[in-house]
Design an enzyme around this catalytic site. Sequence first.
Site, PDB file in Angstrom:
ATOM      1  N   GLU A   1      21.819  56.773  46.094  1.00 21.01           N
ATOM      2  CA  GLU A   1      20.813  56.328  47.066  1.00 21.01           C
ATOM      3  C   GLU A   1      19.786  55.399  46.410  1.00 21.01           C
ATOM      4  O   GLU A   1      19.272  54.481  47.051  1.00 21.01           O
ATOM      5  CB  GLU A   1      20.067  57.526  47.655  1.00 21.01           C
TER       6      GLU A   1
ATOM      7  N   HIS B   1      38.788  39.455  19.852  1.00 20.34           N
ATOM      8  CA  HIS B   1      37.578  38.863  20.406  1.00 20.34           C
ATOM      9  C   HIS B   1      36.450  39.874  20.362  1.00 20.34           C
ATOM     10  O   HIS B   1      36.638  41.053  20.637  1.00 20.34           O
ATOM     11  CB  HIS B   1      37.819  38.410  21.852  1.00 20.34           C
TER      12      HIS B   1
ATOM     13  N   CYS C   1      32.101  40.058  21.469  1.00 19.26           N
ATOM     14  CA  CYS C   1      31.182  39.295  22.327  1.00 19.26           C
ATOM     15  C   CYS C   1      29.814  39.049  21.729  1.00 19.26           C
ATOM     16  O   CYS C   1      28.871  38.870  22.463  1.00 19.26           O
ATOM     17  CB  CYS C   1      30.908  40.040  23.610  1.00 19.26           C
TER      18      CYS C   1
ATOM     19  N   GLU D   1      30.986  35.074  20.031  1.00 20.04           N
ATOM     20  CA  GLU D   1      29.901  34.364  20.705  1.00 20.04           C
ATOM     21  C   GLU D   1      29.142  33.524  19.680  1.00 20.04           C
ATOM     22  O   GLU D   1      28.804  34.000  18.608  1.00 20.04           O
ATOM     23  CB  GLU D   1      28.969  35.393  21.333  1.00 20.04           C
TER      24      GLU D   1
ATOM     25  N   HIS E   1      27.264  32.966  29.736  1.00 17.87           N
ATOM     26  CA  HIS E   1      26.300  33.865  30.368  1.00 17.87           C
ATOM     27  C   HIS E   1      25.445  33.144  31.399  1.00 17.87           C
ATOM     28  O   HIS E   1      24.625  33.760  32.066  1.00 17.87           O
ATOM     29  CB  HIS E   1      25.414  34.521  29.306  1.00 17.87           C
TER      30      HIS E   1
ATOM     31  N   CYS F   1      32.998  33.965  25.760  1.00 15.27           N
ATOM     32  CA  CYS F   1      33.523  35.229  26.278  1.00 15.27           C
ATOM     33  C   CYS F   1      34.355  34.917  27.524  1.00 15.27           C
ATOM     34  O   CYS F   1      34.566  33.745  27.856  1.00 15.27           O
ATOM     35  CB  CYS F   1      32.355  36.170  26.607  1.00 15.27           C
TER      36      CYS F   1
HETATM   37  N1  GLN Z   1      39.511  39.440  27.677  1.00 13.02           N
HETATM   38  C1  GLN Z   1      38.277  39.878  28.249  1.00 13.02           C
HETATM   39  C2  GLN Z   1      37.781  38.843  29.238  1.00 13.02           C
HETATM   40  O1  GLN Z   1      38.025  37.693  29.027  1.00 13.02           O
HETATM   41  C3  GLN Z   1      37.233  40.088  27.196  1.00 13.02           C
HETATM   42  C4  GLN Z   1      35.956  40.588  27.774  1.00 13.02           C
HETATM   43  C5  GLN Z   1      34.974  41.070  26.748  1.00 13.02           C
HETATM   44  O2  GLN Z   1      35.123  40.817  25.591  1.00 13.02           O
HETATM   45  N2  GLN Z   1      33.965  41.770  27.147  1.00 13.02           N
HETATM   46  O3  GLN Z   1      37.099  39.176  30.194  1.00 13.02           O
HETATM   47 ZN    ZN Z   2      33.362  38.864  25.094  1.00 17.13          ZN
END
Ligand code: GLN
Ligand code: ZN
Length: 772
Positions: free
Chosen positions: A24, A655, A657, A679, A708, A740
């Site tokens: 809620e 990867h 982020c 990143e 972002h 990302c």
């Molecule tokens: N492969 C994922 C994407 O491209 C990686 C996302 C992440 O690292 N948070 O969304």
């Molecule tokens: Zn990422």
Amino acid sequence: MTSKPAAAAEATVYGYPRQGRGRELKKAIEGFWKGRVTADALRETAAGLRRTNWRQLADAGVREVPTGDFSYYDHVLDTSVMVGAIPARHREAVAADALGGYFAMARGTQDVAPLEMTKWFDTNYHYLVPELGPDTVFAADPAKQVAELTEALALGHTGRPVLVGPVTYLLLAKPAPGVAADFEPLTLLDRLLPVYAEVLADLRAAGAEWVQLDEPALVQDRTPAELSAAARAYRDLGGLTDRPKLLVASYFDRLGDALPVLAKAPVDGLAIDFTESAAANLADLAAAGGLPGKRLVAGVVNGRNIWINDYEKSLATLGTLLGLAGRVDVAASCSLLHVPLDAAAERDIDPQVARWLAFAQQKTEEIVTLARGLGQGTGAIAAELAANRADLASRAGSALTRDPAVRARTAAVTDADGRRSLPYTERTAAQRAHLGLPLLPTTTIGSFPQTTELRTARADLRAGRIDTAGYDERIRGEIREVLAFQEKAGIDVLVHGEPERNDMVQYFAEQLVGYLATQHGWVQSYGTRYVRPPILAGDISRPEPMTVGWTTYAQSLTERPVKGMLTGPVTMLAWSFVRDDQPLGDTARQVALALRDEVLDLEAAGTSVIQVDEPALRETLPLRAADHAGYLDWATESFRLTTAGVRPETQIHTHMCYAEFGDIVQAIDDLDADVISLEAARSHMQVATELAAHGYPREAGPGVYDIHSPRVPSAEEAAALLRKGLTAIPAERLWVNPDCGLKTRGWPETRASLENLVAAARTVRAELAESS
Ligand code: GLN
Ligand code: ZN
């Protein structure tokens, strides 16, 4: 086992989920943002939720309920308001309209940036980082704390206000914009303490017998200067004459050197975590001489996981503690904010398995039961003890938690399974030849925009408006579009776009045996964002391939390599509730073996590039440096176990982020991935320099497009970043990619940005050709 009763052991909690049964609070706040809910209606919803929570706690047998832990957005932001630390850029808005200004600080406005958000210790909750500087003037604003205490008292409860303690508050802060980066907020302690003194006096006047000051920052490694600041803070606050009794609360880990500091302080009670760090805290508490004449609140029920407590074990700990303090109360290890509300709401979980689960409501009952057992002797809880024993035995003996095939396979793992057959220097040539990539190859991180159509398709499938075949056709249509765009844009290593994934952990959890999904298990991530982490409940196995179909479909549409896309074992654990009946490393190894099968199936189906994402590798790092090596060992081992079975010419990507990986750069190296994307756009390629400084020997794609924000980077801008990257990483080892995944972006900016990214790669390739 019977224990001698401890007079008046009480049950207590430090904080409770805020959202309500049907979330809620989220609905009311988001309605308020959209102008559909008035401020008064929002306040009424909030008061109703507090009332319900207190009622529930009191009905369960908690006499002293927490107050002031409720928040419209975040309790650290509430603390900034309480001490008057409103950033200059928000002051006008806050003065004009306190509630509107509060949300402006949390979320920003068209013109004014919000406070930065970051993770609350090693949980998945995020707080708003206080911004302080040498010019910060604190001023007490106890209104919220006093009002919520008054509200609880008026309802007939005994309320214990819960505040973020002054030391933790300052240690969580960072220099305000424009303030020198080396400014240490802790230097403001002497200015802050009088403000806390004023708040404490006001709470006392409003009827608080006890106030809880949360100091979780003291379970992290602290310098002698920081420890002496903590000593000073609690000597000063403890020395006040007009104050309530003070309970200093620690949680998430062992107090270590901070324990004797707090034990010696002239405060009235200490709350200590006796779950995972029980042994260390017990030993340190005994060594410090205990807490004679004081209140010890023992966090024996894990407040951040969802498993039932082991009553006998907890009672043994509590029994030991009895000799160490004037009074021992029972609590969860931390606020129950980090667990969902009610396990009984989960109707889709096998009832036998559901008995192993304890969410906030069940944990409250456990705490009350333990307090009764401690206070009245175990005879008073004989029935509960028997049921608890039976539930633990059912869990330990279940086929879900003990799959002989998984166990045999995990036990047979050898070091060789975690090693590629050739070192990077030898496999790289095979990969280049096999893939036929240009210098500075371009790629993306995996996801493409998650459009309304995709979300609608998923909702239609869930509601039965379309069948699986209809859903699959929509996903295939999306993959065709994503492929066509990438080919036209000239990207070198393509992706299928992950349109079939709701979430990068949940998608895999749903397909692995051993994982449970909840229907209502919402936990606050930040503000009005709630997540429903899957429960890693049992031995993990993969009944069938999870991604091979979509990846091979995408590959069938193009001559260029399509990258297979998986979530790594560390992230699979980090964003789930994990089992607590075996070491994390064992669980990670099981997940790794299941993912290894997926990797090998992808390879067998013709996938030559496979990315295993580990965005949670850094955030899962334990709070204490002494624990880092043990964690990084199993983390890197499980990643290698996932990936190392492939042929030399198959290229493994990973990867992460974030750019702050200084303390794990060796671990990143140990993953032995062929390519890592990180990143870097916002920090202008700083990661490239740091990787180079470490001597990172393999390929890297520091992001040149900040995903972002909807902003489209120009080709020239991206090229400039690439040239900068080239000063640190040689051209043969540099990749070109965004920071990302693109799932939160719209198509228009995605198209434009990726076209510019390819143009930048071409420009810089031409420059390299010319200069060679
Ligand atoms: N492969 C994922 C994407 O491209 C990686 C996302 C992440 O690292 N948070 O969304
Ligand atoms: Zn990422």
